[in-house]
Design an enzyme around this catalytic site. Structure first.
Site, PDB file in Angstrom:
ATOM      1  N   HIS A  10       0.831  -1.155  -0.098  1.00 48.88           N
ATOM      2  CA  HIS A  10       0.059   0.133   0.047  1.00 48.88           C
ATOM      3  C   HIS A  10       0.902   1.176  -0.159  1.00 48.88           C
ATOM      4  O   HIS A  10       1.319   1.813   0.993  1.00 48.88           O
ATOM      5  CB  HIS A  10      -0.926   0.021   1.307  1.00 48.88           C
ATOM      6  CG  HIS A  10      -2.018   0.999   1.288  1.00 48.88           C
ATOM      7  ND1 HIS A  10      -3.292   0.809   1.456  1.00 48.88           N
ATOM      8  CD2 HIS A  10      -1.829   2.410   1.125  1.00 48.88           C
ATOM      9  CE1 HIS A  10      -4.081   1.815   1.381  1.00 48.88           C
ATOM     10  NE2 HIS A  10      -3.012   2.902   1.373  1.00 48.88           N
ATOM     11  N   HIS A  12       1.062   4.972  -2.310  1.00 51.21           N
ATOM     12  CA  HIS A  12       0.628   6.044  -3.349  1.00 51.21           C
ATOM     13  C   HIS A  12       1.667   6.587  -4.088  1.00 51.21           C
ATOM     14  O   HIS A  12       2.581   7.280  -3.314  1.00 51.21           O
ATOM     15  CB  HIS A  12      -0.226   7.076  -2.609  1.00 51.21           C
ATOM     16  CG  HIS A  12      -1.515   6.667  -2.030  1.00 51.21           C
ATOM     17  ND1 HIS A  12      -2.881   6.454  -2.630  1.00 51.21           N
ATOM     18  CD2 HIS A  12      -1.643   5.711  -0.754  1.00 51.21           C
ATOM     19  CE1 HIS A  12      -3.652   5.943  -1.617  1.00 51.21           C
ATOM     20  NE2 HIS A  12      -2.940   5.645  -0.635  1.00 51.21           N
ATOM     21  N   HIS A 190      -9.989   1.370  -0.223  1.00 50.01           N
ATOM     22  CA  HIS A 190      -9.497   1.992   0.956  1.00 50.01           C
ATOM     23  C   HIS A 190     -10.924   2.180   1.976  1.00 50.01           C
ATOM     24  O   HIS A 190     -11.937   2.718   1.227  1.00 50.01           O
ATOM     25  CB  HIS A 190      -9.299   3.570   0.875  1.00 50.01           C
ATOM     26  CG  HIS A 190      -7.691   3.797   0.531  1.00 50.01           C
ATOM     27  ND1 HIS A 190      -7.214   3.048  -0.704  1.00 50.01           N
ATOM     28  CD2 HIS A 190      -6.944   4.293   1.130  1.00 50.01           C
ATOM     29  CE1 HIS A 190      -5.721   3.888  -0.755  1.00 50.01           C
ATOM     30  NE2 HIS A 190      -5.633   4.329   0.318  1.00 50.01           N
ATOM     31  N   GLU A 193     -10.456   3.891   7.470  1.00 46.59           N
ATOM     32  CA  GLU A 193      -9.592   4.987   7.918  1.00 46.59           C
ATOM     33  C   GLU A 193     -10.222   6.124   8.751  1.00 46.59           C
ATOM     34  O   GLU A 193      -9.887   6.411   9.792  1.00 46.59           O
ATOM     35  CB  GLU A 193      -8.651   5.478   6.704  1.00 46.59           C
ATOM     36  CG  GLU A 193      -7.547   6.293   7.275  1.00 46.59           C
ATOM     37  CD  GLU A 193      -6.829   6.947   5.924  1.00 46.59           C
ATOM     38  OE1 GLU A 193      -7.696   6.949   4.758  1.00 46.59           O
ATOM     39  OE2 GLU A 193      -5.672   7.447   5.984  1.00 46.59           O
ATOM     40  N   ASP A 271       1.924   3.892   2.973  1.00 48.46           N
ATOM     41  CA  ASP A 271       0.737   4.916   2.546  1.00 48.46           C
ATOM     42  C   ASP A 271       1.588   6.145   1.610  1.00 48.46           C
ATOM     43  O   ASP A 271       1.468   6.016   0.377  1.00 48.46           O
ATOM     44  CB  ASP A 271       0.061   5.629   3.827  1.00 48.46           C
ATOM     45  CG  ASP A 271      -1.335   5.797   3.216  1.00 48.46           C
ATOM     46  OD1 ASP A 271      -1.882   5.332   2.229  1.00 48.46           O
ATOM     47  OD2 ASP A 271      -2.298   6.413   4.053  1.00 48.46           O
TER      48      ASP A 271
HETATM   49  N1  HPA Z   1      -6.514   7.510   2.525  1.00 44.00           N
HETATM   50  C1  HPA Z   1      -7.313   7.929   1.416  1.00 44.00           C
HETATM   51  N2  HPA Z   1      -6.644   8.338   0.202  1.00 44.00           N
HETATM   52  C2  HPA Z   1      -5.208   8.664   0.185  1.00 44.00           C
HETATM   53  C3  HPA Z   1      -4.609   8.099   1.219  1.00 44.00           C
HETATM   54  C4  HPA Z   1      -5.160   7.580   2.291  1.00 44.00           C
HETATM   55  O1  HPA Z   1      -4.380   7.229   3.259  1.00 44.00           O
HETATM   56  N3  HPA Z   1      -3.164   8.465   0.900  1.00 44.00           N
HETATM   57  C5  HPA Z   1      -3.504   8.929  -0.404  1.00 44.00           C
HETATM   58  N4  HPA Z   1      -4.591   8.986  -0.682  1.00 44.00           N
HETATM   59 ZN    ZN Z   2      -3.716   4.942   1.105  1.00 41.71          ZN
END
Ligand code: HPA
Ligand code: ZN
Length: 320
Positions: A10, A12, A190, A193, A271
């Protein structure tokens, strides 16, 4: 911990851009992005929603396939230096050519070129998960899914959704997910969170993903935790991200240990490492301190990640 071989599921791509790299691009393009940075050069944001704005503003410096080629090399170099041998990375047609299939293919070509170079020179393997962005809405997600379907294959292996979990619902994105699944892509989403257990349940039941990005707020509902364990759903847990954004105050307070102990398949990722002042080596160090985890626990987490990786069996046996 730096030298232990690590599997990361995971990450980005734009979120892994070092701030100095983005400042360099801004300078080359005569863009004034000084407001995005603290005096010490780090990214400046106040909360998750501000983070998303800074993320998108930083990404506006990435305007050509060549920019992405350089970014990919810089990111993989940093990951490899932290012991990562396999990185599943979120790639977004929204940022790479504005969801135009022709432009997207050019961006992907450049990213792949950099990934091949990194694999030869640093022994790190990258696989791409194409991600739509929830707050950009279902129409853009459809276009993203078409880009994903057009480029699905041995190297583009998954499809997912990121962005603001507090807007819209997973079921609003069913068309995009069905399109991606039909193209043979494997699914992650996702959830859990910023949304609570109900958000994890909606993603789980409406999109039927093999993996959930974060998923950690499932801990607020133990029946859901048990369901995740029974289904074998893998959580891509990013403890440093959660702590940096204030969901939990410390690693010790983070629920990854409880989820692990209750039988959920957890894995560890970063992340958006420079945003959250972390690396894979730091995640391992902090978890080891917080939960007294030894190498055998990290070996288990890496085995779970390897089994859950969206790559073919040849690739898996090469990196194992
Ligand atoms: N959550 C949602 N969107 C995102 C994240 C995340 O942690 N990081 C980059 N885009
Ligand atoms: Zn993410």
């Amino acid at each position: 911990m730096k030298s232990m071989p690590k599997i990361e599921l995971h990450l980005h791509l734009e979120g892994a851009a070092p701030p100095a790299f983005i400042r360099g691009l801004a300078q080359e393009k005569h863009m004034d992005l000084s407001g995005l940075f603290n005096p010490d050069g780090s990214y400046r944001f106040t909360d998750f929603w501000d983070f998303l704005k800074v993320y998108e503003a930083a990404t506006s410096t990435l305007q050509t396939p060549e920019d992405y080629r350089r970014l990919t090399l810089a990111v993989l170099e940093e990951s490899a230096a932290n012991g990562v041998v396999y990185s599943e990375t979120f790639l977004s047609p929204d940022f790479c050519g504005g969801r135009d299939v022709g432009a997207w293919k050019e961006y992907l070509h450049a990213i792949r070129d950099a990934a091949d170079q990194a694999e030869r020179q640093m022994g790190i393997t990258l696989r791409g998960i194409i991600t739509c962005i929830r707050h950009f809405g279902p129409d853009k997600a459809r276009e993203t899914a078409v880009c994903a379907a057009e480029t699905a294959g041995d190297w583009i292996t998954g499809f997912g959704i990121a962005g603001d979990e507090k807007v819209l619902q997973p079921k609003d994105f069913l068309w995009a997910f069905d399109c991606a699944r039909e193209a043979g892509l494997r699914i992650t989403a996702h959830a859990g969170e910023w949304g609570g257990p109900e958000s994890v349940r909606a993603a789980l039941h409406d999109l039927n993903p093999e993996r959930i990005g974060h998923g950690v707020r499932a801990i607020e509902d133990l029946a859901l935790v048990d369901e995740l364990a029974e289904r074998g759903t893998v959580l891509e847990v990013c403890p440093g991200s959660n702590v940096a954004l204030g969901i939990w105050p410390t690693f010790r307070a983070h629920p990854i240990g409880k989820l692990f102990d209750r039988g959920v398949k957890v894995t560890v990722s970063t992340d958006d490492p420079p945003f959250f002042h972390t690396t894979m080596a730091r995640e391992y160090d902090m978890l080891s301190d917080a939960f007294d985890w030894d190498d055998s626990v990290f070996a288990t987490l890496n085995r779970t990640a390897l089994d859950a990786a969206f790559c073919d069996t040849d690739t898996r046996s090469k990196i194992a």
